[in-house]
Write a protein that holds these residues in place. Structure first.
Motif, PDB file in Angstrom:
ATOM      1  N   GLU A  41       0.817  -1.217   0.000  1.00 13.25           N
ATOM      2  CA  GLU A  41       0.000   0.000   0.000  1.00 13.25           C
ATOM      3  C   GLU A  41       0.848   1.264   0.000  1.00 13.25           C
TER       4      GLU A  41
ATOM      5  N   ARG B 111       2.556   6.626  -5.245  1.00  6.73           N
ATOM      6  CA  ARG B 111       2.072   7.038  -6.567  1.00  6.73           C
ATOM      7  C   ARG B 111       0.965   8.057  -6.428  1.00  6.73           C
ATOM      8  N   ALA B 112       0.084   7.844  -5.435  1.00  2.00           N
ATOM      9  CA  ALA B 112      -1.003   8.802  -5.222  1.00  2.00           C
ATOM     10  C   ALA B 112      -0.447  10.157  -4.818  1.00  2.00           C
ATOM     11  N   MET B 113       0.762  10.118  -4.229  1.00  2.00           N
ATOM     12  CA  MET B 113       1.388  11.346  -3.766  1.00  2.00           C
ATOM     13  C   MET B 113       2.109  12.056  -4.912  1.00  2.00           C
ATOM     14  N   GLY B 114       2.069  11.466  -6.091  1.00  2.00           N
ATOM     15  CA  GLY B 114       2.651  12.111  -7.263  1.00  2.00           C
ATOM     16  C   GLY B 114       4.119  11.825  -7.478  1.00  2.00           C
TER      17      GLY B 114
ATOM     18  N   ARG C 221     -10.030   3.857  -6.072  1.00  2.00           N
ATOM     19  CA  ARG C 221      -8.718   4.008  -6.709  1.00  2.00           C
ATOM     20  C   ARG C 221      -8.842   4.322  -8.196  1.00  2.00           C
TER      21      ARG C 221
ATOM     22  N   ARG D 200      -2.235  14.982  -8.953  1.00  2.00           N
ATOM     23  CA  ARG D 200      -2.103  14.389  -7.619  1.00  2.00           C
ATOM     24  C   ARG D 200      -2.119  15.441  -6.519  1.00  2.00           C
TER      25      ARG D 200
ATOM     26  N   GLN E 137      -6.357  13.241  -3.272  1.00  5.01           N
ATOM     27  CA  GLN E 137      -5.563  12.402  -2.382  1.00  5.01           C
ATOM     28  C   GLN E 137      -6.357  11.223  -1.863  1.00  5.01           C
ATOM     29  N   LEU E 138      -5.656  10.349  -1.182  1.00  5.58           N
ATOM     30  CA  LEU E 138      -6.251   9.096  -0.738  1.00  5.58           C
ATOM     31  C   LEU E 138      -5.806   8.824   0.692  1.00  5.58           C
TER      32      LEU E 138
ATOM     33  N   PHE F 222      -5.774   5.678   3.344  1.00  6.02           N
ATOM     34  CA  PHE F 222      -5.912   4.225   3.218  1.00  6.02           C
ATOM     35  C   PHE F 222      -6.615   3.620   4.420  1.00  6.02           C
TER      36      PHE F 222
ATOM     37  N   ARG G  81      -0.304  13.324   5.711  1.00  5.76           N
ATOM     38  CA  ARG G  81       0.343  13.192   4.406  1.00  5.76           C
ATOM     39  C   ARG G  81      -0.618  13.595   3.292  1.00  5.76           C
TER      40      ARG G  81
END
Lengths: 352, 340
Positions: A238, A244-247, B67, B99, B103-104, B106, B178
């Motif tokens: 994860e 990757r989601a963070m660029g 996602r 991006r 954001q995501l 988890f 984050r």
């Protein structure tokens, strides 16, 4: 059971390897004679034995040896006789032939030597050259080729393995099929074939790099395969998705998030693969396809010992084989211990 | 879409018939591959500043959808319109610059933090990636990290520690920190509470709400906890086998659930008060495999109110009243004839 790296056997092998590398770096200091210096009267002279007690069992603080003089030859064998009434003192830190420490500082100090009569710790070879000196110089090639070769295939394996694992699909397919093509050939014949593609008469330095190239070219495939497998599982983590989601760019993801986690395994793999390079170089050189006379490597020194008749008459010419054996044993042992230690660490991490 | 672009701008996210399928080879030598339909024809809209819930069982495709929306998975078909831009075909550099604004968070705060990074590095991950765009130097990144640590309620000395030195709740705070570091407008919260102790959930939830008010965030809140979802979301989508079966305002969730699946989910919410205790609707069997989606309504094998037509034809999403949409034959009987 807790597996640590701080045990007496690990330290012992580390000490052995460390000493060998120190000898390689300061070969000029440890060798009493230049590797190409011929002692015409001392062809195939047996090793001189260091003594502290003389014939009358009297103790001498300064070690000495008895000079050996040519005696009558019997059939083809050269025989030497000890002149027991003629002890020669061994001297330490003597002045000998000049050299440069690390190629910078001039010096002519050698660890040991004699005033006149040559002292041959491991005997001499077919041209009367001191074997111990030649082994000291030969260790430079043999020991460094393992490190450099393993390092190059480490870099190549990491790069191609991570690219194949991370991008998958057709890139993975092509890289892995290429690895398998390299694997498909028996290593020894591939080595000979690649060597055959290169002109036979080239300088020792060039030859050195060509051998490194040949063996890294064969060696990276295994490394790439292992790294690819680890990347395949690591890229599903994860925190990689998070990166990757963070660029983060692909390069950053691979270099900062994936490869550091393969490192402990990769280091073990490299350690265990080093002996392969040392043996590979020795094999090529022994067959006369690698480092050639007057250049020295441990394999090259064994070329003298190819005929069984020579070995029976002059067994000391096998001594460079003992050094190869010792090095390979030490690397294998340390690699095994390193693997045990990292396995235990990984297991503990998973438990936590 | 006939909407003018100005109305599009009011929505932070619109998906139109978004599909995501995975393909798996049947065998070593087989050329055929199985299709795993994780997300099928999902259309949702999220207004800016809104919190929208997405609820469903485990394995129904919620996470995949979350996602796919962020383009972490390449959608199989459909469109994603983010802040008025069609981002479906974005790739490479364009995608990367997106991006910053999406954001995501988890589900698992343990596996989503790189164990080899310090908290300082984790929170600054995004800032470093967009250092040039944001025109930040090292100093301003450090002060930004400290600011975020304060926001998420961690002491400043946490920045030099590693993730394993923190508890689950603190780790989830770090994940949130984050995510907000880049000041995104939209965050997908992928079950951010389910890995946490019940005692900590409200803290994290409050943190999410505070940040939403402060930064004007929009959330897509993925969860299987109906109570929490209904308490923080304005609208809720119910998902079953990768499809939306009902969309309703959260006030309606417990008052007037229409789809039998929603009703079953609600009846499963534990209730301590014996007076209030509802009759449990026990769903038979498991969620069907997304490889073999049942014909007709995907829910029919488990539906307590199954009818003949459910087994043959698939119902469509129909607006019942106001904002309440449902896809079930029970509420379509008057229109059955038209659709034939």
């Amino acid at each position: 059971m807790k597996i640590t790296l701080k045990s007496w056997d690990v330290l012992l092998f580390l000490f052995i390897l460390g000493s060998l590398y120190i000898i390689a770096v300061f070969a000029d200091f440890f060798a009493p004679y230049h590797y190409d210096e011929e002692q015409r009267r001392n062809i195939y002279k047996p090793p001189d034995r260091i003594r502290f007690f003389d014939e009358k069992k009297d103790f001498h603080l300064r070690p000495f040896f008895y000079e050996q003089k040519r005696a009558k030859s019997e059939m083809a064998q050269r025989l030497y006789e000890k002149e027991k009434d003629h002890p020669v003192n061994l001297r330490f830190f003597v002045n000998g032939f000049p050299y440069k420490i690390l190629g910078i500082f001039s010096s002519d100090i050698h660890l040991f030597g004699t005033d006149s009569t040559p002292f041959n710790l491991l005997g001499t070879d077919s041209r009367g050259r001191d074997l111990w000196s030649r082994i000291c110089y030969g260790s430079r090639v043999s020991l460094s080729i393992g490190l450099i070769g393993a390092l190059i295939s480490f870099v190549l394996g990491m790069a191609f393995g991570s690219i194949a694992g991370y991008y998958g699909k057709s890139i993975d397919f092509f890289i892995m099929r290429f690895c398998e093509m390299i694997w498909m050939f028996p290593m020894f014949y591939l080595m000979l074939t690649l060597r055959a593609a290169i002109p036979p008469e080239i300088s020792s330095v060039k030859m050195y790099f060509i051998i490194v190239f040949i063996m890294s070219f064969i060696g990276w495939a295994g490394m790439a395969r292992v790294i690819r497998g680890m990347v395949l599982s690591l890229k599903e983590q994860e925190y990689v998705t998070a990166a990757r989601a963070m660029g983060a760019t692909d390069l950053k993801v691979i270099a900062l998030y994936i490869l550091p986690n393969t490192l402990s395994y990769a280091i073990v793999y490299v350690t265990i693969s080093i002996p392969g390079y040392i043996i590979g170089e020795s094999t090529l050189s022994m067959l006369g396809l690698g480092i050639q006379d007057p250049g020295v490597s441990w394999g090259n020194l064994l070329a003298d010992a190819m005929a069984i008749s020579q070995i029976t008459l002059y067994p000391w010419i096998l001594s460079s084989g003992f050094f190869i054996f010792l090095t390979v044993l030490a690397y294998n042992f340390l690699g095994d211990r390193l693997r045990d230690a990292t396995d235990a660490k990984i297991r503990n991490e998973n438990r936590a | 879409m006939n909407d003018s672009s100005s109305t599009l701008k009011n929505y932070v996210l619109i998906t139109e018939n978004l599909c995501k399928s995975f393909y798996k080879k049947k065998g070593l030598f087989s050329r055929q591959s199985e299709t795993i339909r994780a997300v099928h024809q999902v259309s949702i809209k999220i207004e800016s500043g809104e919190t929208v819930g997405l609820v469903g069982e485990s394995g129904c495709g919620k996470t995949t959808f979350g996602r796919a929306v962020l383009k972490l998975y390449e959608p199989t078909s459909g469109r994603i319109i983010f802040q008025g831009k069609d981002i479906t075909s974005f790739r490479g550099r364009h995608l990367r610059s997106l991006r910053q604004s999406m954001q995501l968070i988890f589900q698992d705060p343990y596996s989503s933090l790189n164990p080899r990074f310090k908290i300082r590095q984790i929170i600054a991950e995004g800032l470093y990636n967009f250092k040039k765009d944001l025109q930040m130097d090292k100093k301003s990144i450090v002060s930004a990290v400290n600011h975020i640590l304060q926001k998420i309620g961690l002491p400043e000395d946490a920045s030099e520690k590693y993730p394993h030195q923190f508890s689950g709740g603190q780790r989830q705070r770090i994940c949130i920190g984050r995510a907000i570091a880049l000041r995104p407008g939209f965050i997908v919260c992928d079950e951010p509470l389910s890995a946490l102790d019940v005692s900590i959930r409200s803290q994290i939830l409050n943190l999410l709400l505070e940040l939403k008010n402060e930064y004007g965030l929009s959330y897509l809140f993925i969860s299987h906890d109906l109570k929490i979802t209904s308490s923080i979301c304005s609208r809720i989508y119910i998902m079953y086998l990768g499809e939306i079966v009902e969309e309703l305002p959260s006030t309606q969730l417990f008052a007037n659930p229409l789809h039998p699946y929603t009703q079953a989910l609600i009846s499963a919410v534990p209730e301590f008060d014996a007076e209030k205790r509802r009759k449990r609707i026990i769903l038979e069997g498991d969620v069907p495999s997304p490889v073999n989606i049942p014909e007709g309504c995907p829910f029919h094998p488990r539906c307590p109110k199954v009818m003949d037509i459910c087994r043959k034809k698939k119902p469509h999403l129909r607006q019942k009243d106001g904002n309440h949409t449902v896809s079930c034959w029970l509420y379509e009987n008057q229109r059955t004839e038209d659709t034939r």
